[in-house]
Write a protein that holds these residues in place. Sequence first.
Motif, PDB file in Angstrom:
ATOM      1  N   LEU A  16       0.819  -1.212   0.000  1.00  0.00           N
ATOM      2  CA  LEU A  16       0.000   0.000   0.000  1.00  0.00           C
ATOM      3  C   LEU A  16       0.857   1.268   0.000  1.00  0.00           C
ATOM      4  O   LEU A  16       0.397   2.334  -0.388  1.00  0.00           O
ATOM      5  N   PHE A  17       2.106   1.135   0.445  1.00  0.00           N
ATOM      6  CA  PHE A  17       2.993   2.289   0.528  1.00  0.00           C
ATOM      7  C   PHE A  17       4.072   2.295  -0.557  1.00  0.00           C
ATOM      8  O   PHE A  17       4.914   3.189  -0.575  1.00  0.00           O
ATOM      9  N   ASP A  18       4.040   1.326  -1.456  1.00  0.00           N
ATOM     10  CA  ASP A  18       5.014   1.289  -2.555  1.00  0.00           C
ATOM     11  C   ASP A  18       4.910   2.552  -3.404  1.00  0.00           C
ATOM     12  O   ASP A  18       3.816   2.959  -3.806  1.00  0.00           O
ATOM     13  N   GLY A  19       6.052   3.188  -3.649  1.00  0.00           N
ATOM     14  CA  GLY A  19       6.093   4.368  -4.493  1.00  0.00           C
ATOM     15  C   GLY A  19       5.577   5.636  -3.850  1.00  0.00           C
ATOM     16  O   GLY A  19       5.433   6.657  -4.519  1.00  0.00           O
ATOM     17  N   LYS A  20       5.284   5.581  -2.567  1.00  0.00           N
ATOM     18  CA  LYS A  20       4.763   6.747  -1.864  1.00  0.00           C
ATOM     19  C   LYS A  20       5.843   7.307  -0.943  1.00  0.00           C
ATOM     20  O   LYS A  20       6.768   6.601  -0.560  1.00  0.00           O
ATOM     21  N   PRO A  21       5.752   8.581  -0.573  1.00  0.00           N
ATOM     22  CA  PRO A  21       6.752   9.158   0.315  1.00  0.00           C
ATOM     23  C   PRO A  21       6.867   8.398   1.639  1.00  0.00           C
ATOM     24  O   PRO A  21       5.858   7.960   2.204  1.00  0.00           O
ATOM     25  N   LYS A  22       8.099   8.220   2.117  1.00  0.00           N
ATOM     26  CA  LYS A  22       8.344   7.512   3.381  1.00  0.00           C
ATOM     27  C   LYS A  22       7.604   8.167   4.544  1.00  0.00           C
ATOM     28  O   LYS A  22       7.194   7.498   5.484  1.00  0.00           O
ATOM     29  N   GLU A  23       7.447   9.477   4.482  1.00  0.00           N
ATOM     30  CA  GLU A  23       6.757  10.215   5.547  1.00  0.00           C
ATOM     31  C   GLU A  23       5.350   9.666   5.777  1.00  0.00           C
ATOM     32  O   GLU A  23       4.885   9.583   6.904  1.00  0.00           O
ATOM     33  N   LEU A  24       4.669   9.246   4.702  1.00  0.00           N
ATOM     34  CA  LEU A  24       3.319   8.688   4.850  1.00  0.00           C
ATOM     35  C   LEU A  24       3.348   7.407   5.669  1.00  0.00           C
ATOM     36  O   LEU A  24       2.465   7.159   6.488  1.00  0.00           O
ATOM     37  N   GLU A  25       4.353   6.602   5.445  1.00  0.00           N
ATOM     38  CA  GLU A  25       4.499   5.366   6.210  1.00  0.00           C
ATOM     39  C   GLU A  25       4.779   5.682   7.681  1.00  0.00           C
ATOM     40  O   GLU A  25       4.244   5.015   8.573  1.00  0.00           O
ATOM     41  N   PHE A  26       5.582   6.698   7.946  1.00  0.00           N
ATOM     42  CA  PHE A  26       5.862   7.099   9.330  1.00  0.00           C
ATOM     43  C   PHE A  26       4.591   7.589  10.020  1.00  0.00           C
ATOM     44  O   PHE A  26       4.332   7.256  11.176  1.00  0.00           O
ATOM     45  N   VAL A  27       3.789   8.378   9.303  1.00  0.00           N
ATOM     46  CA  VAL A  27       2.533   8.876   9.866  1.00  0.00           C
ATOM     47  C   VAL A  27       1.606   7.702  10.167  1.00  0.00           C
ATOM     48  O   VAL A  27       1.009   7.627  11.242  1.00  0.00           O
ATOM     49  N   PHE A  28       1.495   6.779   9.212  1.00  0.00           N
ATOM     50  CA  PHE A  28       0.652   5.606   9.442  1.00  0.00           C
ATOM     51  C   PHE A  28       1.140   4.816  10.649  1.00  0.00           C
ATOM     52  O   PHE A  28       0.336   4.403  11.500  1.00  0.00           O
ATOM     53  N   ASP A  29       2.440   4.572  10.740  1.00  0.00           N
ATOM     54  CA  ASP A  29       2.989   3.820  11.875  1.00  0.00           C
ATOM     55  C   ASP A  29       2.661   4.491  13.198  1.00  0.00           C
ATOM     56  O   ASP A  29       2.369   3.823  14.189  1.00  0.00           O
ATOM     57  N   LYS A  30       2.687   5.811  13.228  1.00  0.00           N
ATOM     58  CA  LYS A  30       2.372   6.559  14.442  1.00  0.00           C
ATOM     59  C   LYS A  30       0.895   6.369  14.816  1.00  0.00           C
ATOM     60  O   LYS A  30       0.564   6.176  15.985  1.00  0.00           O
TER      61      LYS A  30
END
Length: 114
Positions: A10-24
């Motif tokens: 779901l996070f492939d090709g998306k900014p890493k920041e989005l993954e960090f926000v989701f993890d939070k």
Amino acid sequence: MCIKADLNTLFDGKPKELEFVFDKILAEVYDWDGVIVSNTKNAIMFVHKQTFLIIRPMSKFLDLKFYSKEQQLCPPFFKSTQASKKFENRIRISTLEELTPTLKKFIRQSYELL
């Protein structure tokens, strides 16, 4: 139709920041009583009796949908529509700074509402 997918895709090709926000968000919500997290090829759903939060990773932001007793008409809400006796609210965030204590409170209220 709900098709299960690997969460990482779901996070492939998306900014890493989005993954960090989701993890939070995940870390905040995961330990709440009775929460089940599942994902489809387009979204991650958080369920407690009913779905109380849906996160859709988009190309530049996370689209969050959650519920409230009252309509939310002010920013950062970009959409708030009535659904039965509650309101579906939408917010888009792209940075950790946008994941404010107020936003966390709204998510918690959605959890408690359902």
